[in-house]
Design an enzyme around this catalytic site. Structure first.
Site, PDB file in Angstrom:
ATOM      1  N   HIS A 135       0.832  -1.208   0.000  1.00 13.09           N
ATOM      2  CA  HIS A 135       0.000   0.000   0.000  1.00 13.09           C
ATOM      3  C   HIS A 135       0.871   1.265   0.000  1.00 13.09           C
ATOM      4  O   HIS A 135       0.644   2.181  -0.790  1.00 13.09           O
ATOM      5  CB  HIS A 135      -0.916  -0.038   1.230  1.00 13.09           C
ATOM      6  CG  HIS A 135      -1.748   1.190   1.404  1.00 13.09           C
ATOM      7  ND1 HIS A 135      -3.017   1.295   0.898  1.00 13.09           N
ATOM      8  CD2 HIS A 135      -1.482   2.380   1.997  1.00 13.09           C
ATOM      9  CE1 HIS A 135      -3.500   2.495   1.184  1.00 13.09           C
ATOM     10  NE2 HIS A 135      -2.589   3.180   1.860  1.00 13.09           N
ATOM     11  N   GLU A 136       1.879   1.302   0.871  1.00 13.81           N
ATOM     12  CA  GLU A 136       2.708   2.514   0.979  1.00 13.81           C
ATOM     13  C   GLU A 136       3.574   2.698  -0.268  1.00 13.81           C
ATOM     14  O   GLU A 136       3.747   3.813  -0.752  1.00 13.81           O
ATOM     15  CB  GLU A 136       3.570   2.463   2.244  1.00 13.81           C
ATOM     16  CG  GLU A 136       2.772   2.469   3.542  1.00 13.81           C
ATOM     17  CD  GLU A 136       1.801   3.636   3.678  1.00 13.81           C
ATOM     18  OE1 GLU A 136       2.104   4.738   3.178  1.00 13.81           O
ATOM     19  OE2 GLU A 136       0.714   3.437   4.253  1.00 13.81           O
ATOM     20  N   HIS A 139       1.521   4.265  -2.943  1.00  8.82           N
ATOM     21  CA  HIS A 139       1.414   5.726  -2.822  1.00  8.82           C
ATOM     22  C   HIS A 139       2.594   6.404  -3.531  1.00  8.82           C
ATOM     23  O   HIS A 139       2.424   7.409  -4.212  1.00  8.82           O
ATOM     24  CB  HIS A 139       1.452   6.151  -1.345  1.00  8.82           C
ATOM     25  CG  HIS A 139       0.122   6.106  -0.638  1.00  8.82           C
ATOM     26  ND1 HIS A 139      -1.019   6.688  -1.144  1.00  8.82           N
ATOM     27  CD2 HIS A 139      -0.227   5.580   0.562  1.00  8.82           C
ATOM     28  CE1 HIS A 139      -2.020   6.508  -0.285  1.00  8.82           C
ATOM     29  NE2 HIS A 139      -1.573   5.832   0.757  1.00  8.82           N
ATOM     30  N   GLU A 196      -6.360   6.708  -1.225  1.00  4.15           N
ATOM     31  CA  GLU A 196      -6.367   5.499  -0.399  1.00  4.15           C
ATOM     32  C   GLU A 196      -6.856   4.286  -1.197  1.00  4.15           C
ATOM     33  O   GLU A 196      -6.265   3.214  -1.165  1.00  4.15           O
ATOM     34  CB  GLU A 196      -7.261   5.715   0.822  1.00  4.15           C
ATOM     35  CG  GLU A 196      -6.585   6.511   1.910  1.00  4.15           C
ATOM     36  CD  GLU A 196      -5.228   5.945   2.215  1.00  4.15           C
ATOM     37  OE1 GLU A 196      -5.148   4.831   2.743  1.00  4.15           O
ATOM     38  OE2 GLU A 196      -4.224   6.590   1.888  1.00  4.15           O
TER      39      GLU A 196
HETATM   40 ZN   LIG Z   1      -2.551   5.187   2.319  1.00  2.00          ZN
END
Ligand SMILES: [Zn+2]
Length: 262
Positions: A135-136, A139, A196
């Site tokens: 997830h990071e 980003h 997100e």
């Molecule tokens: Zn996030």
């Protein structure tokens, strides 16, 4: 007159500063060049790592490093296979576990990752670490920080736009603010719901390609969501863990499972 000029400059920049997010194809505004943001992020990251303290738990540190290596390799493979390796230009991966009891983790522009030991009770195992890692990293790959900083610049208006032409703008504070690092700095720049959701979707694909079962994401976000009540951690202020999130994760699961190589 001056205002018109600034507006004109603004629209020129908006046109010049548009890019497309890989995997999702969303159009985004990116006013800061990687050539500026990545070296500044690396300098900030070195500061954070130097302050540490880094975890002395070898087993946990190695787990974070291993998940990081496997997922970054999957990300490289993903773009290589599509002839889009330029997406990762300037990336130099680094993964560190910081000994701090705050449930947090982030990846700065250019692939600089920090995990805090406080998130490990929520990740529980390596698959859980891979959820957060994927997830990071997503980003960073999707240039979300650049977009957040760009939006902030547009809100603050002309002065920032003018200073951009000097190429001397210092993004130190904006980057620190984006990750909630440093005590004098006010609010953390929030990720939008859109960011997100996008990072979730991309992260699932990347972790699956790295050989981690993407279904681990559901459990992680449910554990995070359950923690929201007692002491809402910084991570939750930028990463709301609610039913909508879990529902969307399930929606994206078939796409991720198609990439899963156990
Ligand atoms: Zn996030």
């Amino acid at each position: 007159m001056k205002k018109t000029l600034l507006m004109l400059m603004g629209s020129v920049l908006l046109i010049a500063g548009c890019s497309t997010v890989p995997l999702t194809g969303r159009k985004q505004v990116n006013l800061v060049s990687d050539a500026q943001l990545i070296p500044q992020s690396a300098a900030n990251y070195n500061e954070v790592v130097k302050q540490g303290p880094l975890s002395t738990n070898r087993q946990q540190s190695e787990m974070v490093q291993r998940a990081g290596r496997r997922i970054s390799a999957a990300v490289e493979q993903y773009f290589q296979e599509r002839g889009q390796s330029q997406v990762l230009e300037g990336f130099v991966w680094e993964f560190n576990l910081i000994d701090e009891d705050t449930p947090n983790a982030w990846c700065m522009p250019g692939g600089k990752v920090a995990f805090y030991t406080g998130i490990l009770p929520f990740t529980q195992d390596e698959a859980g670490i891979a959820v957060v890692m994927g997830h990071e990293i997503a980003h960073a790959v999707a240039r979300h920080s650049n977009e957040r900083i760009s939006h902030q610049m547009l809100q603050q208006g002309g002065g920032y736009l003018l200073s951009m032409f000097s190429q001397k703008t210092d993004y130190h504070e904006a980057i620190m603010q984006a990750y909630g690092i440093g005590s004098q700095i006010g609010a953390i720049l929030p990720y939008s719901r859109e960011h997100e959701s996008e990072a979730d979707r991309m992260g699932l694909v990347f972790m699956a390609m790295a050989g981690y079962n993407p279904e681990a994401a559901v459990g992680f976000w449910q554990r995070m969501g359950a923690a929201g009540g007692e002491k809402p951690p910084e991570f939750l202020s930028t990463h709301p863990a609610d039913e909508t999130r879990v529902r969307k994760l399930r929606e994206h699961m078939p796409e991720a499972l198609a990439h899963y190589r156990p």
